[in-house]
Design a protein around this motif. Structure first.
Motif, PDB file in Angstrom:
ATOM      1  N   VAL A 523      50.027 -11.483  21.295  1.00  0.00           N
ATOM      2  CA  VAL A 523      50.012 -10.062  21.659  1.00  0.00           C
ATOM      3  C   VAL A 523      48.648  -9.410  21.380  1.00  0.00           C
ATOM      4  CG1 VAL A 523      51.070  -7.810  21.213  1.00  0.00           C
ATOM      5  CG2 VAL A 523      52.497  -9.877  21.295  1.00  0.00           C
ATOM      6  N   TYR A 524      48.018  -9.778  20.264  1.00  0.00           N
ATOM      7  CA  TYR A 524      46.839  -9.038  19.807  1.00  0.00           C
ATOM      8  C   TYR A 524      45.555  -9.876  19.822  1.00  0.00           C
ATOM      9  CZ  TYR A 524      50.345  -5.746  18.100  1.00  0.00           C
ATOM     10  OH  TYR A 524      51.383  -4.859  17.990  1.00  0.00           O
ATOM     11  N   ARG A 525      45.533 -10.984  20.528  1.00  0.00           N
ATOM     12  CA  ARG A 525      44.374 -11.857  20.451  1.00  0.00           C
ATOM     13  C   ARG A 525      43.064 -11.141  20.820  1.00  0.00           C
ATOM     14  NH1 ARG A 525      43.467 -15.503  17.328  1.00  0.00           N
ATOM     15  NH2 ARG A 525      41.693 -14.176  16.979  1.00  0.00           N
ATOM     16  N   ARG A 526      43.092 -10.394  21.911  1.00  0.00           N
ATOM     17  CA  ARG A 526      41.861  -9.712  22.343  1.00  0.00           C
ATOM     18  C   ARG A 526      41.410  -8.680  21.316  1.00  0.00           C
ATOM     19  NH1 ARG A 526      41.741  -7.229  28.266  1.00  0.00           N
ATOM     20  NH2 ARG A 526      41.927  -9.475  28.683  1.00  0.00           N
ATOM     21  N   LYS A 527      42.375  -7.903  20.793  1.00  0.00           N
ATOM     22  CA  LYS A 527      42.001  -6.865  19.827  1.00  0.00           C
ATOM     23  C   LYS A 527      41.468  -7.485  18.543  1.00  0.00           C
ATOM     24  CE  LYS A 527      43.481  -2.518  17.849  1.00  0.00           C
ATOM     25  NZ  LYS A 527      44.505  -1.443  17.868  1.00  0.00           N
ATOM     26  N   ILE A 528      42.072  -8.583  18.097  1.00  0.00           N
ATOM     27  CA  ILE A 528      41.605  -9.276  16.889  1.00  0.00           C
ATOM     28  C   ILE A 528      40.169  -9.755  17.084  1.00  0.00           C
ATOM     29  CG2 ILE A 528      41.942 -11.341  15.462  1.00  0.00           C
ATOM     30  CD1 ILE A 528      44.968 -11.010  15.978  1.00  0.00           C
ATOM     31  N   ASP A 529      39.881 -10.280  18.260  1.00  0.00           N
ATOM     32  CA  ASP A 529      38.538 -10.793  18.525  1.00  0.00           C
ATOM     33  C   ASP A 529      37.497  -9.678  18.559  1.00  0.00           C
ATOM     34  OD1 ASP A 529      39.524 -13.345  18.664  1.00  0.00           O
ATOM     35  OD2 ASP A 529      39.648 -13.408  20.859  1.00  0.00           O
ATOM     36  N   GLU A 530      37.910  -8.453  18.848  1.00  0.00           N
ATOM     37  CA  GLU A 530      36.978  -7.327  18.935  1.00  0.00           C
ATOM     38  C   GLU A 530      36.602  -6.757  17.571  1.00  0.00           C
ATOM     39  OE1 GLU A 530      39.012  -4.607  21.446  1.00  0.00           O
ATOM     40  OE2 GLU A 530      38.459  -5.662  23.325  1.00  0.00           O
ATOM     41  N   ILE A 531      37.348  -7.113  16.498  1.00  0.00           N
ATOM     42  CA  ILE A 531      37.059  -6.600  15.149  1.00  0.00           C
ATOM     43  C   ILE A 531      36.016  -7.502  14.514  1.00  0.00           C
ATOM     44  CG2 ILE A 531      38.019  -6.044  12.874  1.00  0.00           C
ATOM     45  CD1 ILE A 531      40.741  -5.659  14.263  1.00  0.00           C
ATOM     46  N   ASP A 532      34.834  -6.943  14.277  1.00  0.00           N
ATOM     47  CA  ASP A 532      33.740  -7.748  13.737  1.00  0.00           C
ATOM     48  C   ASP A 532      33.858  -7.968  12.240  1.00  0.00           C
ATOM     49  OD1 ASP A 532      32.586  -7.971  16.216  1.00  0.00           O
ATOM     50  OD2 ASP A 532      31.474  -6.076  16.000  1.00  0.00           O
ATOM     51  N   ASP A 533      34.332  -6.945  11.514  1.00  0.00           N
ATOM     52  CA  ASP A 533      34.408  -7.049  10.065  1.00  0.00           C
ATOM     53  C   ASP A 533      35.564  -7.990   9.674  1.00  0.00           C
ATOM     54  OD1 ASP A 533      35.733  -5.802   7.355  1.00  0.00           O
ATOM     55  OD2 ASP A 533      33.523  -5.738   7.316  1.00  0.00           O
ATOM     56  N   GLU A 534      35.258  -9.037   8.944  1.00  0.00           N
ATOM     57  CA  GLU A 534      36.270 -10.046   8.603  1.00  0.00           C
ATOM     58  C   GLU A 534      37.408  -9.474   7.761  1.00  0.00           C
ATOM     59  OE1 GLU A 534      36.607 -14.378   6.368  1.00  0.00           O
ATOM     60  OE2 GLU A 534      34.633 -13.618   6.955  1.00  0.00           O
ATOM     61  N   ALA A 535      37.059  -8.659   6.749  1.00  0.00           N
ATOM     62  CA  ALA A 535      38.083  -8.072   5.885  1.00  0.00           C
ATOM     63  C   ALA A 535      39.000  -7.161   6.675  1.00  0.00           C
ATOM     64  CB  ALA A 535      37.429  -7.311   4.736  1.00  0.00           C
ATOM     65  N   GLU A 536      38.401  -6.344   7.561  1.00  0.00           N
ATOM     66  CA  GLU A 536      39.203  -5.441   8.391  1.00  0.00           C
ATOM     67  C   GLU A 536      40.100  -6.243   9.325  1.00  0.00           C
ATOM     68  OE1 GLU A 536      38.628  -1.924  11.742  1.00  0.00           O
ATOM     69  OE2 GLU A 536      36.891  -2.644  10.582  1.00  0.00           O
ATOM     70  N   ARG A 537      39.559  -7.350   9.866  1.00  0.00           N
ATOM     71  CA  ARG A 537      40.346  -8.198  10.762  1.00  0.00           C
ATOM     72  C   ARG A 537      41.547  -8.788  10.031  1.00  0.00           C
ATOM     73  NH1 ARG A 537      36.396 -10.922  12.737  1.00  0.00           N
ATOM     74  NH2 ARG A 537      36.530 -12.742  11.367  1.00  0.00           N
ATOM     75  N   GLU A 538      41.360  -9.250   8.819  1.00  0.00           N
ATOM     76  CA  GLU A 538      42.446  -9.806   8.025  1.00  0.00           C
ATOM     77  C   GLU A 538      43.507  -8.757   7.716  1.00  0.00           C
ATOM     78  OE1 GLU A 538      40.894 -11.728   4.626  1.00  0.00           O
ATOM     79  OE2 GLU A 538      39.943 -13.368   5.739  1.00  0.00           O
ATOM     80  N   ARG A 539      43.029  -7.501   7.387  1.00  0.00           N
ATOM     81  CA  ARG A 539      43.980  -6.416   7.113  1.00  0.00           C
ATOM     82  C   ARG A 539      44.817  -6.101   8.354  1.00  0.00           C
ATOM     83  NH1 ARG A 539      39.695  -4.187   4.185  1.00  0.00           N
ATOM     84  NH2 ARG A 539      39.079  -2.899   5.992  1.00  0.00           N
ATOM     85  N   PHE A 540      44.170  -6.105   9.492  1.00  0.00           N
ATOM     86  CA  PHE A 540      44.883  -5.827  10.745  1.00  0.00           C
ATOM     87  C   PHE A 540      45.947  -6.894  11.017  1.00  0.00           C
ATOM     88  CE2 PHE A 540      45.407  -6.409  15.339  1.00  0.00           C
ATOM     89  CZ  PHE A 540      45.746  -5.126  15.733  1.00  0.00           C
ATOM     90  N   VAL A 541      45.572  -8.144  10.874  1.00  0.00           N
ATOM     91  CA  VAL A 541      46.507  -9.242  11.111  1.00  0.00           C
ATOM     92  C   VAL A 541      47.687  -9.167  10.140  1.00  0.00           C
ATOM     93  CG1 VAL A 541      46.792 -11.751  11.007  1.00  0.00           C
ATOM     94  CG2 VAL A 541      44.784 -10.770  12.130  1.00  0.00           C
ATOM     95  N   GLU A 542      47.408  -8.917   8.862  1.00  0.00           N
ATOM     96  CA  GLU A 542      48.485  -8.841   7.868  1.00  0.00           C
ATOM     97  C   GLU A 542      49.428  -7.679   8.162  1.00  0.00           C
ATOM     98  OE1 GLU A 542      50.921  -9.819   4.820  1.00  0.00           O
ATOM     99  OE2 GLU A 542      49.277 -11.006   5.660  1.00  0.00           O
ATOM    100  N   GLU A 543      48.861  -6.560   8.575  1.00  0.00           N
ATOM    101  CA  GLU A 543      49.683  -5.388   8.916  1.00  0.00           C
ATOM    102  C   GLU A 543      50.612  -5.704  10.078  1.00  0.00           C
ATOM    103  OE1 GLU A 543      48.836  -1.183  11.154  1.00  0.00           O
ATOM    104  OE2 GLU A 543      47.406  -1.764   9.591  1.00  0.00           O
ATOM    105  N   LYS A 544      50.077  -6.324  11.128  1.00  0.00           N
ATOM    106  CA  LYS A 544      50.901  -6.657  12.287  1.00  0.00           C
ATOM    107  C   LYS A 544      51.928  -7.734  11.954  1.00  0.00           C
ATOM    108  CE  LYS A 544      48.992  -3.692  14.899  1.00  0.00           C
ATOM    109  NZ  LYS A 544      49.764  -2.470  15.218  1.00  0.00           N
TER     110      LYS A 544
END
Length: 599
Positions: A523-544
């Motif tokens: 569902v979120y592959r494109r949005k995950i790839d657009e997040i450059d900051d690694e920590a922010e990307r991990e937070r987003f994935v964990e939230e979802k």
């Protein structure tokens, strides 16, 4: 009693009269001649109401003694040199084997064949003992003294016996007679036994040790309407009618190998049993492959790779013990219910169930740890244990009631369903349904495995059989979502759409199209790839991930009445016992049709 006769009667006549009257009136008689004194008397001796009126000294005639001698000769089996080889082959002589299974029929207390699993019953009778008698015995019309061509019983024994309190039909090959090969008269005995089982509705036990057809005599039995081909027709007619159990004691080749695979349950003995479509010599001639019998079709091959062996025994005694336990879960026929036993508490405390199941859906654990906390102690009896290990198929009891367990095994391949496991589960469900054994599904699977290799191995074809068997089963079904139930795995494992009597979950349960990781990636592959900051990307994935898990957990499923209840883990055993008891007599009808087309 006193009797007076004429003066002229002699003493002999008086004695005869006294004896005849005493026999008639059942009392002592005194006989007087005219007015004279006592001439004769006869007394009746009271030997009890059950004593015969008279005895004789008749014994067995010479004719009967001759028959007994012939029977003893038949029961001695084939040539002595072949009997002498059995020990080095690790095998019993066939009649010693029958004593192991059933005890000596002349043993009144039935203990001569006793093993650790319980007392033997006894052979009721044997059929066709004199089969082919004329062809080999000196007393037969065509017989000779040639010890090398002994054919007692034509190499096959059939009859009826009591085993662990159950009456059944049996057949057993005599390996000392032409290596247990099958010929015309032995085939006829085999067929008659099967046909009688169809009429009697009693189980059949096959004790197989056969090299296959007696090729030099094939004209009399191979392609005939009532020949060896009819074995497998009868096997098919018996299938689902009465339990068929086969124990292999040697190499069973070609036609002989079909009896074990047609049976409901097959037991092989380590290092001794084997079955194959052709012998190693034939394989080498046809393909050039040089292979020994055990590598071609031994117990290890069929337990781990083909799935044709349900159980593997250490030796002949262990084979009997396994079958003695197996029959405790089975009815005599499809018309009967499986036998009940006294309830026993589980081996391990149900209080520990929740601790057994990890919080993470991806962490492995042994499903048998959960099963040991649910079923009656000592009742867990797995089948095909080394084949398709990611699914457990086993008999057990809950509160004394037999059940068939189909459980995902997270300790192997994360519980994903591979083709072998799907086929294994389908066959087990089909067998349980045939013999009225309720089904318990314990679901913890990421679903059917994906990939090029499983497609080549027919995951779709074998997966449909699993789903078909679950759909068609009419016995009571209970489904427990222990943890994850992803993809079509919940369909095959008796999910809500598959007419279970109940679908319940533990607090750790989840039902979803796919797991959180795969879903978020889809569902979120494109949005995950657009997040450059690694920590922010991990937070987003964990939230979802947490949002997704909240949407699929047991509380959401129960809230929407997709499942019937969420059960405290420590109460799971009691909950299942109550539900199986309540639905014991449930009736289910399938659509009116000849049969389905999915095999």
């Amino acid at each position: 009693m006193k009797v007076r006769i004429g003066q002229a009667a002699s003493e002999e006549e008086a004695s005869a009269i006294a004896a005849a009257l005493a026999e008639h009136v059942g009392d002592s008689v005194e006989v007087y001649a005219g007015d004279d004194e006592l001439v004769a008397s006869h007394e009746v001796t009271d030997s009890g109401d059950d004593a015969p009126a008279e005895t004789d000294d008749l014994g067995p005639t010479e004719r009967e003694e001759k028959i007994r001698e012939e029977i003893a000769d038949i029961e001695a089996g084939g040539p002595k040199k072949y009997r002498d080889r059995l020990e080095e082959q690790g095998k019993l002589f066939v009649r010693d084997r029958l004593d192991l299974w059933f005890g000596d029929e002349d043993d009144a207390d039935g203990t001569s064949g006793e093993t650790g699993s319980g007392a033997a019953g006894g052979i009721h009778f044997e059929d066709g003992k004199f089969a082919n008698f004329d062809a080999w015995h000196p007393d037969g019309t065509d017989g000779s003294e040639d010890d090398g061509d002994r054919l007692p019983g034509d190499g096959l024994l059939t009859g009826a016996a009591e085993f662990e309190g159950r009456n059944l039909h049996f057949m057993a090959n005599d390996f000392t007679v032409k290596a247990g090969s099958m010929a015309e008269k032995g085939v006829e005995k085999f067929l008659r036994m099967q046909q009688r089982a169809l009429k009697s509705g009693r189980p059949v036990l096959y004790l197989m040790d056969s090299s296959g057809a007696r090729i030099d005599q094939q004209r009399g039995f191979f392609a005939n309407r009532e020949g060896i081909g009819k074995y497998y027709y009868n096997h098919s007619m018996l299938s689902g009618r009465v339990p068929q159990i086969c124990v292999l004691y040697g190499p069973c080749i070609a036609g002989a190998a079909y009896t074990p695979v047609f049976s409901d349950f097959t037991v092989m003995v380590e290092g001794v049993s084997a079955m194959a479509i052709a012998s190693p010599r034939m394989v080498k001639m046809v393909t050039g492959e040089d292979i020994d019998m055990q590598d071609l079709g031994g117990a290890k091959v069929h337990a781990e790779h083909s799935g044709s062996a349900d159980l593997v025994a250490r030796d002949e005694e262990h084979a009997r013990e396994l079958v003695a336990q197996l029959v405790t879960y089975l009815p005599d026929s499809a018309d009967d219910d499986p036998p009940r036993s006294e309830p026993k508490p589980p081996k391990l405390s149900p209080q520990g169930i929740d601790s057994v199941i990890p919080e993470s859906p991806n962490k492995g654990y042994d499903m048998e740890d959960l099963i040991d906390r649910v079923v009656d102690s000592g009742s867990y009896f797995p089948l095909q244990r080394d084949y398709g290990e990611e699914i457990i198929t086993a008999f057990a009891r809950i509160d004394g009631r037999p059940v068939g367990i189909v459980a995902n095994q997270p300790a192997h391949r994360a519980g994903a369903i591979f083709p072998d496991a799907a086929e294994k589960a389908a066959g087990f469900i089909w067998t349980c349904d045939a013999y009225n054994i309720p089904l318990l599904y314990l679901c913890d699977t990421p679903g059917f495995m994906a990939g090029s290799q499983v497609e080549k191995d027919a995951i779709l074809e074998k997966g449909k059989k699993f789903i078909y068997a679950t759909s068609s089963a009419t016995v009571p079904k209970q489904t427990v979502v222990a943890r994850k139930a992803y993809g079509a795995g919940i369909y095959a494992m008796g999910g809500p759409a598959y007419d279970p009597e109940s679908t319940i979950a533990l607090p750790s349960g989840e039902i979803a199209v796919m797991g959180p990781e795969a879903a978020i990636n889809a569902v979120y592959r494109r949005k995950i790839d657009e997040i450059d900051d690694e920590a922010e990307r991990e937070r987003f994935v964990e939230e979802k991930r947490e949002e997704y898990r909240h949407d699929i957990d047991a509380h959401r499923m129960a809230s929407e009445v997709v499942i019937d209840d969420i059960v405290p883990p420590s109460e799971l055993r009691d909950e299942l016992a109550a539900r199986f008891a309540f639905y014991e007599g449930v009736e289910k009808d399938l659509p009116d049709k000849k049969h389905g087309t999915i095999l």
